[in-house]
Design a protein around this motif. Sequence first.
Motif, mmCIF file in Angstrom:
data_model
loop_
_atom_site.group_PDB
_atom_site.id
_atom_site.type_symbol
_atom_site.label_atom_id
_atom_site.label_comp_id
_atom_site.label_asym_id
_atom_site.label_seq_id
_atom_site.Cartn_x
_atom_site.Cartn_y
_atom_site.Cartn_z
ATOM 1 N N THR A 1 0.793 -1.239 0.000
ATOM 2 C CA THR A 1 0.000 0.000 0.000
ATOM 3 C C THR A 1 0.821 1.282 0.000
ATOM 4 O OG1 THR A 1 -0.108 -0.058 2.419
ATOM 5 C CG2 THR A 1 -1.919 -1.112 1.216
ATOM 6 N N LEU A 2 2.146 1.195 0.112
ATOM 7 C CA LEU A 2 2.932 2.419 0.255
ATOM 8 C C LEU A 2 2.711 3.369 -0.930
ATOM 9 C CD1 LEU A 2 4.919 3.900 2.089
ATOM 10 C CD2 LEU A 2 6.789 2.806 0.819
ATOM 11 N N ASP A 3 2.643 2.823 -2.148
ATOM 12 C CA ASP A 3 2.440 3.667 -3.330
ATOM 13 C C ASP A 3 0.968 3.946 -3.603
ATOM 14 O OD1 ASP A 3 5.180 3.936 -3.957
ATOM 15 O OD2 ASP A 3 5.189 1.927 -4.827
ATOM 16 N N LEU A 4 0.102 3.409 -2.758
ATOM 17 C CA LEU A 4 -1.343 3.645 -2.893
ATOM 18 C C LEU A 4 -1.788 4.863 -2.100
ATOM 19 C CD1 LEU A 4 -4.091 2.208 -3.857
ATOM 20 C CD2 LEU A 4 -4.163 1.277 -1.537
ATOM 21 N N ILE A 5 -1.031 5.209 -1.063
ATOM 22 C CA ILE A 5 -1.476 6.221 -0.108
ATOM 23 C C ILE A 5 -1.717 7.571 -0.770
ATOM 24 C CG2 ILE A 5 -0.840 7.536 1.954
ATOM 25 C CD1 ILE A 5 0.677 5.023 2.903
ATOM 26 N N VAL A 6 -0.732 8.090 -1.478
ATOM 27 C CA VAL A 6 -0.863 9.430 -2.064
ATOM 28 C C VAL A 6 -1.962 9.487 -3.128
ATOM 29 C CG1 VAL A 6 0.307 11.206 -3.426
ATOM 30 C CG2 VAL A 6 1.474 10.156 -1.471
ATOM 31 N N VAL B 1 0.024 11.586 6.814
ATOM 32 C CA VAL B 1 0.366 11.168 8.167
ATOM 33 C C VAL B 1 1.875 11.059 8.341
ATOM 34 C CG1 VAL B 1 0.166 9.287 9.847
ATOM 35 C CG2 VAL B 1 -1.842 10.028 8.559
ATOM 36 N N LEU B 2 2.543 10.373 7.452
ATOM 37 C CA LEU B 2 3.985 10.219 7.559
ATOM 38 C C LEU B 2 4.714 11.548 7.401
ATOM 39 C CD1 LEU B 2 4.175 6.854 5.699
ATOM 40 C CD2 LEU B 2 5.330 7.275 7.891
ATOM 41 N N PRO C 1 10.071 9.345 12.995
ATOM 42 C CA PRO C 1 9.371 8.500 12.035
ATOM 43 C C PRO C 1 8.892 9.259 10.795
ATOM 44 C CG PRO C 1 7.860 9.146 13.756
ATOM 45 C CD PRO C 1 9.188 9.797 14.082
ATOM 46 N N ARG C 2 9.201 10.536 10.729
ATOM 47 C CA ARG C 2 8.687 11.360 9.637
ATOM 48 C C ARG C 2 9.321 10.951 8.312
ATOM 49 N NH1 ARG C 2 8.202 17.538 11.097
ATOM 50 N NH2 ARG C 2 6.746 16.498 12.524
ATOM 51 N N ALA C 3 8.489 10.877 7.265
ATOM 52 C CA ALA C 3 8.974 10.524 5.931
ATOM 53 C C ALA C 3 8.137 11.284 4.905
ATOM 54 C CB ALA C 3 8.878 9.022 5.699
ATOM 55 N N LYS C 4 8.800 12.057 4.091
ATOM 56 C CA LYS C 4 8.098 12.872 3.081
ATOM 57 C C LYS C 4 7.799 12.051 1.836
ATOM 58 C CE LYS C 4 8.410 16.793 5.430
ATOM 59 N NZ LYS C 4 7.230 17.519 5.919
ATOM 60 N N GLY C 5 6.686 12.402 1.199
ATOM 61 C CA GLY C 5 6.336 11.808 -0.083
ATOM 62 C C GLY C 5 5.467 10.571 -0.005
#
Length: 265
Positions: free
Chosen positions: A219-224, A261-262, A253-257
């Motif tokens: 799902t990582l590439d599904l979120i945006v 939430v991240l 834990p912050r991650a851009k892109g």
Amino acid sequence: MIISRRDLIKVGAVASAYAALSAPGFGLAAEPALGLIFPPLNYPIPDDAKRLYPAGVRFLGNGVGLPGGMTVEGYEEAIPRVLPAAEALAKEGAKVISVFGSSLTFYKGAKFNEELIQKVTKLTGVPATTQSNGLVDGLRVANARRVAVATAYTDVVTERLRLFLGEHGFEVTFAKGLGYDRIPEGAATQEILFKLGKDVYANSKKADALVVSCGALKTLDLIVPLENEIKVPVVSSTPHGLMNGVRLLGVSPRAKGFGMVLAKA
């Protein structure tokens, strides 16, 4: 060949420097390790881990086996193997352990989830969490109260997630699963998951966030794309389970892109 005293001193200096770089606080060995316990045996570390956190964290994995599939009976059979897996990860150097497998940890409710965490910590001496806690953590970062839920699960397991989220103060306005106790190859493509998330949110009476649950889903590439479509935060099992575990390690834990939430975790 005769080695001079000067050469021996140089070799000793290099060895000492290498040892210093490997000691806590220096170099690669300084990266704290997050131990992940997966429902399947021999499950690889998800690609999401290094995409989200390419530096600053090491990831260790272990699996319990889930021959009974994503069913209540399957979880009951697998749970006794969680503690031995946790103990093995701690011996490998894990500084935090997360029981990865959302349904494996939410299926008996919030109290069971918390008791499992406490048992892991008591046995291993390190902090513990679960992938289910990652869903809760993500929803709290999103400041959500009313949530829509899309899952890979059967109606029975999806209902267990609804109850679990309710115990944490969230109102589930609509929930639907793909109906699987085992996910067939190719049965949960990005297109299928996008349509599921979109349709679930459309029936949700404008929930504050969408949950996509099942650690086996990519799902990582599904979120945006989903967030762009439905205009609210999307919280998903593996990305936000990793976020939760990394936070417990004391690493940002912050991650851009990778979604709303991240970006502000």
